[in-house]
Write a protein that holds these residues in place. Sequence first.
Motif, PDB file in Angstrom:
ATOM      1  N   PHE A 236      13.523  -5.089 -27.969  1.00 16.97           N
ATOM      2  CA  PHE A 236      12.583  -5.368 -29.116  1.00 16.97           C
ATOM      3  C   PHE A 236      13.893  -5.961 -30.041  1.00 16.97           C
ATOM      4  CE2 PHE A 236      10.054  -1.982 -27.739  1.00 16.97           C
ATOM      5  CZ  PHE A 236       9.210  -2.444 -27.646  1.00 16.97           C
ATOM      6  N   ILE A 237      14.965  -6.194 -29.800  1.00 12.78           N
ATOM      7  CA  ILE A 237      16.449  -7.249 -30.097  1.00 12.78           C
ATOM      8  C   ILE A 237      16.806  -7.684 -29.432  1.00 12.78           C
ATOM      9  CG2 ILE A 237      16.305  -5.370 -31.466  1.00 12.78           C
ATOM     10  CD1 ILE A 237      18.702  -3.769 -30.199  1.00 12.78           C
ATOM     11  N   ASP A 238      17.749  -9.685 -29.972  1.00 11.56           N
ATOM     12  CA  ASP A 238      18.428 -10.204 -29.294  1.00 11.56           C
ATOM     13  C   ASP A 238      19.647  -9.290 -28.330  1.00 11.56           C
ATOM     14  OD1 ASP A 238      19.483 -10.037 -31.759  1.00 11.56           O
ATOM     15  OD2 ASP A 238      20.226 -11.874 -31.418  1.00 11.56           O
ATOM     16  N   GLN A 239      20.042  -9.783 -27.636  1.00  5.97           N
ATOM     17  CA  GLN A 239      20.940 -10.106 -26.480  1.00  5.97           C
ATOM     18  C   GLN A 239      22.506  -9.159 -27.180  1.00  5.97           C
ATOM     19  OE1 GLN A 239      22.333 -11.940 -23.636  1.00  5.97           O
ATOM     20  NE2 GLN A 239      23.380 -10.834 -22.494  1.00  5.97           N
ATOM     21  N   SER A 240      22.590  -9.863 -28.643  1.00  4.75           N
ATOM     22  CA  SER A 240      23.807 -10.039 -29.290  1.00  4.75           C
ATOM     23  C   SER A 240      23.189  -8.587 -30.104  1.00  4.75           C
ATOM     24  CB  SER A 240      23.954 -11.327 -30.002  1.00  4.75           C
ATOM     25  OG  SER A 240      25.201 -10.936 -31.161  1.00  4.75           O
ATOM     26  N   THR A 241      22.543  -8.611 -31.057  1.00  2.00           N
ATOM     27  CA  THR A 241      22.543  -7.092 -31.685  1.00  2.00           C
ATOM     28  C   THR A 241      22.694  -6.038 -30.876  1.00  2.00           C
ATOM     29  OG1 THR A 241      21.004  -8.528 -33.050  1.00  2.00           O
ATOM     30  CG2 THR A 241      21.057  -5.604 -33.572  1.00  2.00           C
ATOM     31  N   CYS A 242      22.238  -6.004 -29.346  1.00  4.03           N
ATOM     32  CA  CYS A 242      22.298  -4.821 -28.759  1.00  4.03           C
ATOM     33  C   CYS A 242      23.803  -4.729 -27.883  1.00  4.03           C
ATOM     34  CB  CYS A 242      21.278  -5.317 -27.430  1.00  4.03           C
ATOM     35  SG  CYS A 242      21.407  -4.443 -25.880  1.00  4.03           S
ATOM     36  N   ALA A 243      24.316  -5.370 -27.907  1.00  7.53           N
ATOM     37  CA  ALA A 243      26.003  -5.690 -27.879  1.00  7.53           C
ATOM     38  C   ALA A 243      26.677  -4.802 -28.861  1.00  7.53           C
ATOM     39  CB  ALA A 243      25.997  -7.195 -27.217  1.00  7.53           C
TER      40      ALA A 243
ATOM     41  N   ASN B  21      29.267   0.952 -16.976  1.00 13.53           N
ATOM     42  CA  ASN B  21      28.475  -0.024 -16.273  1.00 13.53           C
ATOM     43  C   ASN B  21      26.550  -0.010 -16.926  1.00 13.53           C
ATOM     44  OD1 ASN B  21      30.599   0.239 -14.713  1.00 13.53           O
ATOM     45  ND2 ASN B  21      29.875   1.150 -13.297  1.00 13.53           N
ATOM     46  N   ARG B  22      26.305   0.844 -17.270  1.00 12.94           N
ATOM     47  CA  ARG B  22      25.165   1.413 -17.518  1.00 12.94           C
ATOM     48  C   ARG B  22      25.195   0.801 -18.705  1.00 12.94           C
ATOM     49  NH1 ARG B  22      22.737   7.134 -18.910  1.00 12.94           N
ATOM     50  NH2 ARG B  22      20.971   6.182 -19.280  1.00 12.94           N
ATOM     51  N   ALA B  23      26.299   0.681 -19.567  1.00 12.92           N
ATOM     52  CA  ALA B  23      25.875  -0.079 -20.979  1.00 12.92           C
ATOM     53  C   ALA B  23      25.745  -0.827 -20.568  1.00 12.92           C
ATOM     54  CB  ALA B  23      27.315   0.485 -21.814  1.00 12.92           C
ATOM     55  N   ALA B  24      26.606  -1.565 -19.874  1.00 11.38           N
ATOM     56  CA  ALA B  24      26.349  -3.711 -19.453  1.00 11.38           C
ATOM     57  C   ALA B  24      25.368  -3.837 -19.138  1.00 11.38           C
ATOM     58  CB  ALA B  24      27.447  -3.632 -18.187  1.00 11.38           C
ATOM     59  N   ARG B  25      24.809  -2.846 -18.259  1.00  7.78           N
ATOM     60  CA  ARG B  25      23.418  -3.528 -17.421  1.00  7.78           C
ATOM     61  C   ARG B  25      22.335  -3.168 -18.654  1.00  7.78           C
ATOM     62  NH1 ARG B  25      24.406   0.509 -13.293  1.00  7.78           N
ATOM     63  NH2 ARG B  25      25.367  -0.961 -11.188  1.00  7.78           N
ATOM     64  N   LEU B  26      22.345  -2.240 -19.721  1.00 11.10           N
ATOM     65  CA  LEU B  26      21.278  -2.205 -21.003  1.00 11.10           C
ATOM     66  C   LEU B  26      22.158  -3.195 -21.246  1.00 11.10           C
ATOM     67  CD1 LEU B  26      19.940  -0.728 -22.252  1.00 11.10           C
ATOM     68  CD2 LEU B  26      21.774   0.245 -23.494  1.00 11.10           C
ATOM     69  N   ILE B  27      22.669  -4.074 -22.246  1.00 14.22           N
ATOM     70  CA  ILE B  27      23.142  -5.305 -22.444  1.00 14.22           C
ATOM     71  C   ILE B  27      21.951  -6.641 -22.286  1.00 14.22           C
ATOM     72  CG2 ILE B  27      24.681  -7.284 -23.572  1.00 14.22           C
ATOM     73  CD1 ILE B  27      26.422  -5.217 -23.632  1.00 14.22           C
ATOM     74  N   TYR B  28      22.400  -6.270 -20.463  1.00 16.76           N
ATOM     75  CA  TYR B  28      21.602  -7.995 -20.343  1.00 16.76           C
ATOM     76  C   TYR B  28      20.430  -7.166 -19.682  1.00 16.76           C
ATOM     77  CZ  TYR B  28      26.267  -9.950 -20.143  1.00 16.76           C
ATOM     78  OH  TYR B  28      27.524 -10.832 -20.895  1.00 16.76           O
ATOM     79  N   GLN B  29      19.860  -6.155 -19.671  1.00 13.77           N
ATOM     80  CA  GLN B  29      18.888  -6.301 -19.395  1.00 13.77           C
ATOM     81  C   GLN B  29      18.342  -6.223 -17.583  1.00 13.77           C
ATOM     82  OE1 GLN B  29      15.467  -6.457 -22.687  1.00 13.77           O
ATOM     83  NE2 GLN B  29      17.185  -5.832 -23.902  1.00 13.77           N
TER      84      GLN B  29
END
Length: 190
Positions: free
Chosen positions: A25-32, A66-74
């Motif tokens: 529900f949020i953009d990639q920058s905010t998710c990062a 790795n999971r955190a990186a995949r989460l950012i890029y969905q």
Amino acid sequence: MSDYVSSLCRSVNFHLRNLRRTCRFIDQSTCAHAVRSLTLSRLDYCNSLLAGISQSDIQRLQSLQNRAARLIYQVDRYTPASPLLRERHWLPVQQRIHFKVLLHVHNSFYHLSPVYLQELIAKYNPGRSNLRSSNDNTRLTIPPTRRSAGDRSFSVIGLRLWDALHSHIRAAPNVQCFKKLLKTHLFPIE
């Protein structure tokens, strides 16, 4: 240390599951920003104490990153994480630990850290003056140890990592320059 790694994995997994629900529900920058503040800060907290832990524990922590990186890029969990980590300019967990330890050694060497850390390092003083190593004034003396637990101590692993660095990195004029050179040196090229 395995108990600490297990506790850390539970905590980071909890935050990653909660972030997964909200990141769409949020953009990639905010998710990062959210991922970095809630998960990577936990991975980096006191990570210099993790120097020398088993490879299985390192792998557990790496899978969290790795999971955190995949989460950012969905992306799904079968997507390779290495290109994602490289794009975010994130060092892998083992290199993050080495980075932190080497930063503490650098600060101790140049008297920018507390005295109790400065007392753990000793400059290398060769027995003969005609050796090539006698010209390098950034080398340190590694104390001998008898147990594997001693090999994990700051005064041993930090100094081994320090002496393994190129002399131009060790001789960096300030902390910012040292960080830049060190991250470039540790960043994996694939």
